[in-house]
Design an enzyme around this catalytic site. Structure first.
Site, PDB file in Angstrom:
ATOM      1  N   SER A  70       0.804  -1.223   0.000  1.00 56.20           N
ATOM      2  CA  SER A  70       0.000   0.000   0.000  1.00 56.20           C
ATOM      3  C   SER A  70       0.843   1.283   0.000  1.00 56.20           C
ATOM      4  O   SER A  70       1.627   1.502  -0.899  1.00 56.20           O
ATOM      5  CB  SER A  70      -0.931  -0.072   1.205  1.00 56.20           C
ATOM      6  N   ASP A 289      -3.621   6.135  -2.954  1.00 57.64           N
ATOM      7  CA  ASP A 289      -2.437   5.612  -2.268  1.00 57.64           C
ATOM      8  C   ASP A 289      -1.783   4.556  -3.167  1.00 57.64           C
ATOM      9  O   ASP A 289      -2.214   4.343  -4.308  1.00 57.64           O
ATOM     10  CB  ASP A 289      -2.794   5.067  -0.874  1.00 57.64           C
ATOM     11  N   ASP A 291      -1.713   1.358  -3.498  1.00 57.60           N
ATOM     12  CA  ASP A 291      -2.427   0.230  -4.108  1.00 57.60           C
ATOM     13  C   ASP A 291      -3.858   0.614  -4.486  1.00 57.60           C
ATOM     14  O   ASP A 291      -4.695  -0.255  -4.750  1.00 57.60           O
ATOM     15  CB  ASP A 291      -2.392  -1.024  -3.218  1.00 57.60           C
ATOM     16  N   ASP A 293      -6.516   1.783  -2.916  1.00 60.19           N
ATOM     17  CA  ASP A 293      -7.736   1.515  -2.152  1.00 60.19           C
ATOM     18  C   ASP A 293      -8.082   2.690  -1.241  1.00 60.19           C
ATOM     19  O   ASP A 293      -8.963   2.581  -0.390  1.00 60.19           O
ATOM     20  CB  ASP A 293      -7.655   0.192  -1.366  1.00 60.19           C
ATOM     21  N   SER A 511      -0.733   1.727  17.753  1.00 57.80           N
ATOM     22  CA  SER A 511      -0.826   1.523  16.313  1.00 57.80           C
ATOM     23  C   SER A 511      -0.911   0.035  16.006  1.00 57.80           C
ATOM     24  O   SER A 511      -0.321  -0.787  16.706  1.00 57.80           O
ATOM     25  CB  SER A 511       0.405   2.114  15.633  1.00 57.80           C
ATOM     26  N   THR A 513       0.019  -0.946  12.947  1.00 60.13           N
ATOM     27  CA  THR A 513       0.946  -1.142  11.824  1.00 60.13           C
ATOM     28  C   THR A 513       2.377  -0.708  12.129  1.00 60.13           C
ATOM     29  O   THR A 513       3.284  -1.025  11.384  1.00 60.13           O
ATOM     30  CB  THR A 513       0.484  -0.341  10.585  1.00 60.13           C
TER      31      THR A 513
HETATM   32  C1  16G Z   1      -4.174  -0.207   8.118  1.00 56.82           C
HETATM   33  C2  16G Z   1      -5.645  -0.291   7.795  1.00 56.82           C
HETATM   34  C3  16G Z   1      -6.262   1.097   7.763  1.00 56.82           C
HETATM   35  C4  16G Z   1      -5.986   1.829   9.051  1.00 56.82           C
HETATM   36  C5  16G Z   1      -4.512   1.828   9.366  1.00 56.82           C
HETATM   37  C6  16G Z   1      -4.278   2.347  10.763  1.00 56.82           C
HETATM   38  C7  16G Z   1      -6.756  -1.842   6.298  1.00 56.82           C
HETATM   39  C8  16G Z   1      -6.830  -2.385   4.911  1.00 56.82           C
HETATM   40  N1  16G Z   1      -5.835  -0.918   6.495  1.00 56.82           N
HETATM   41  O1  16G Z   1      -3.474   0.422   7.106  1.00 56.82           O
HETATM   42  O2  16G Z   1      -7.628   0.948   7.568  1.00 56.82           O
HETATM   43  O3  16G Z   1      -6.427   3.158   8.966  1.00 56.82           O
HETATM   44  O4  16G Z   1      -4.026   0.494   9.333  1.00 56.82           O
HETATM   45  O5  16G Z   1      -2.925   2.284  11.074  1.00 56.82           O
HETATM   46  O6  16G Z   1      -7.501  -2.238   7.179  1.00 56.82           O
HETATM   47  P1  16G Z   1      -2.412   2.374  12.561  1.00 56.82           P
HETATM   48  O7  16G Z   1      -3.013   1.238  13.335  1.00 56.82           O
HETATM   49  O8  16G Z   1      -0.936   2.306  12.439  1.00 56.82           O
HETATM   50  O9  16G Z   1      -2.859   3.692  13.109  1.00 56.82           O
HETATM   51 MG    MG Z   2      -3.865   1.038   0.473  1.00 53.10          MG
END
Ligand code: 16G
Ligand code: MG
Length: 550
Positions: A70, A289, A291, A293, A511, A513
């Site tokens: 992404s 972005d 990818d 989406d 977070s 991610t």
């Molecule tokens: C991921 C999620 C997105 C969310 C982001 C939050 C999907 C496909 N993607 O990219 O929706 O806004 O995480 O990131 O679900 P964070 O947890 O680091 O704040």
């Molecule tokens: Mg994306």
């Protein structure tokens, strides 16, 4: 059968030996597996194995595998699985993905796989079906080879379709269309998707003049490929002016451009600013972005001042338009429109929607949470502020629309438009391309430009802070991530800080991610917002440090 299984497991083991696990711990999170592309071959091989298992568990239904990271930097890559209805992988299977990815040896991998199959009562020799795609990242082709090795180990038991380079939402669509036994959803191909969108767009635009040209920042990613191909299907209705379409130059992807850049920095990508294309006040632009989406819009107010039209603005635009159509169709009693947001939605947007008697649900961050909540409405409009989102039409709503006998030409038109919207809007997952068309259609129907769209409500000043802490797992939330339950006592201090600020709101969540905690604050003025964000950030740091040294 036992000997047949052993033979197959031996074949898989031999193939898996070519993809040893590096000394890294992997986790299937909100966005699947995501890390440096060079670390991922073993993970992708094993995702192939899991996709087969998932398909077998669901009687051979087609499962999707998307290789993308992404909006992450170009050296990263990732992978996620798509369930038969085009939705994200069922949550309980995320743990299976993580378990397989972290087996240290081929032997433990095979043992874990065999145990998993037994536990899930899956015959590993039964037929399966997997469709896959990847984005423009340089590590993509090697990872696809790893995936094909994982799938190939099952020989003729697995039917595979390689869609090649395409966007995440296109893959979701193809999965859904492949599994649609009624055959009414659309042809299960990339072209089938574009044709479906083009047909719906034609119906919705009707005999209006062609839509205004639109500048689209493609983040130098796969959205550029999609936009070029799709653009040819609708060139008599709308002209796209693609920007940042360089998918070949090393390091260009998501660099200083794309939806994430625009939303985080609250500014135009420098390349778009330099091109000077938005100088005319009626011209608008949008950013995808990496990818495709996610999408955000923007324009320059009075030709000068940057104005962001983010996911919240898109949700409001879409929800009010659909609500109007439902009223015109005289179907308010049968079709309830609702909006789903996360805590990151600007407070002004939530207030604006509620004041119009449209219900709003707040869920935890991440597309799957919003998606599931949106399914509870007849028409569920869901968007994250960052531009992820779509509109879901329930089967009940579609049935009502199909069955209703209109009593006037106006009712007839409204019903036809609602049905066309359900075709235009990706029902599997949010799609930048489909969302773009939704926005353009609404603006055309309203005869609005970006300024009129923007005029609905004014965002409260807001601030997002990334806080690095020794251990983010001590932060636990409740109430759709709006309140902390741990560290104990911290929420009370945050509440006290918020109470001192006019229209103040603040929350803290770990977070999903990145290795950090995020602090969000909004308030009536920029100064009080900054102050609230600073105070809460300090509280978070103190609480985290106190626990780390305890
Ligand atoms: C991921 C999620 C997105 C969310 C982001 C939050 C999907 C496909 N993607 O990219 O929706 O806004 O995480 O990131 O679900 P964070 O947890 O680091 O704040
Ligand atoms: Mg994306």
């Amino acid at each position: 059968m036992a000997s047949q299984n052993q033979a197959l497991l031996q074949t898989i083991a031999k193939a898996a030996d070519q993809y040893p696990k590096p000394p890294v711990t992997f986790g299937y999170g909100t966005a699947g597996f995501r890390t440096l592309g060079e670390r991922l071959p073993s993970v992708i091989f094993r995702v192939g194995m899991l996709a087969v298992l998932r398909s077998q568990r669901l009687n051979g239904a087609t499962i999707g595998v998307m290789v993308t990271a992404s909006h992450n930097p170009e050296p990263d890559n990732g992978v996620k699985l798509v369930d038969p209805a085009g939705e994200m992988l069922e949550q309980s299977w995320e743990a299976h993905a993580t378990a397989l990815a972290n087996c240290e040896t081929t032997e433990s991998l095979i043992g874990t796989y065999e145990a998993l199959a037994a536990q899930l009562r899956v015959d590993i020799n039964s037929p399966a079906s997997v469709v896959y795609a990847y984005d423009t990242r340089p590590s993509g082709p090697a990872l696809i080879q790893a995936l094909e090795a994982g799938l190939g180990a099952f020989g003729g038991r697995v039917k595979t379709v390689n869609l090649g380079i395409t966007t995440t939402p296109v893959l979701h669509y193809v999965v859904k269309a492949t599994n649609d036994k009624s055959g009414t959803y659309g042809a299960p191909t990339i072209k089938g998707y574009y044709e479906k969108l083009a047909t719906a767009l034609k119906t919705l635009v009707g005999n209006r003049a062609p839509l205004a040209p639109l500048y689209v920042d493609c983040a130098n990613g796969v959205g550029a490929v999609a936009l070029e191909e799709f653009g040819k299907c609708v060139e008599d209705i709308i002209t796209f002016k693609p920007l940042n379409t360089d998918t070949k130059t090393k390091g260009a992807l998501n660099s200083q451009c794309g939806a994430d850049f625009v939303k985080t920095r609250q500014q135009l990508p420098p390349s778009v600013a330099e091109a000077g294309v938005l100088a005319k006040p009626e011209t608008r632009g949008a950013s995808f972005d990496g990818d495709a989406d996610r999408i955000v819009y923007y324009y320059l107010r009075d030709g000068k001042n940057f104005r962001l039209l983010d996911g919240d603005k898109i949700a409001v635009l879409a929800a009010l338009f659909i609500e109007d159509l439902v009223k015109r169709a005289k179907l308010q009693a049968k079709i309830k429109v609702g909006v789903v947001q996360t805590a990151y939605a600007n407070g002004s947007s939530t207030k604006f929607i509620k004041e119009r008697n449209i219900p709003v649900t707040c869920t935890a961050t991440g597309v799957k949470h919003l998606h599931h909540a949106a399914l509870k409405y007849d028409v569920g409009v869901y968007f994250e502020a960052n531009g992820h989102g779509t509109v879901l039409f329930s089967s009940g709503a579609l049935e009502t629309l199909h069955k209703t006998q209109p009593n006037s030409p106006e009712e007839d038109k409204a019903i036809k438009n609602l049905l066309a919207l359900s075709e235009l809007i990706n029902q599997a997952v949010g799609d930048a391309l489909s969302d773009l068309l939704l926005v353009e259609v609404v603006l055309a129907h309203r005869a609005w430009g970006a300024a009129e769209w923007d005029a609905g409500y004014e965002d409260l000043p807001n601030r997002l802070v990334k806080v690095e802490v020794p251990d983010r797992t001590i932060f636990l939330t409740t109430d759709a991530e709006r309140k902390l339950t741990s560290p104990v006592g911290l929420q009370k201090l945050i509440d006290e800080a918020v109470a001192k600020v006019d229209q103040g709101r603040s929350f803290v969540r770990p977070s999903g991610t990145e290795d950090c905690v995020r602090v969000y604050a909004e308030a009536a003025t920029t100064a009080s917002t900054e102050q609230l964000a600073a105070v809460v950030t300090d509280l978070v740091k103190q609480a985290a440090a106190a626990i780390a040294t305890a």
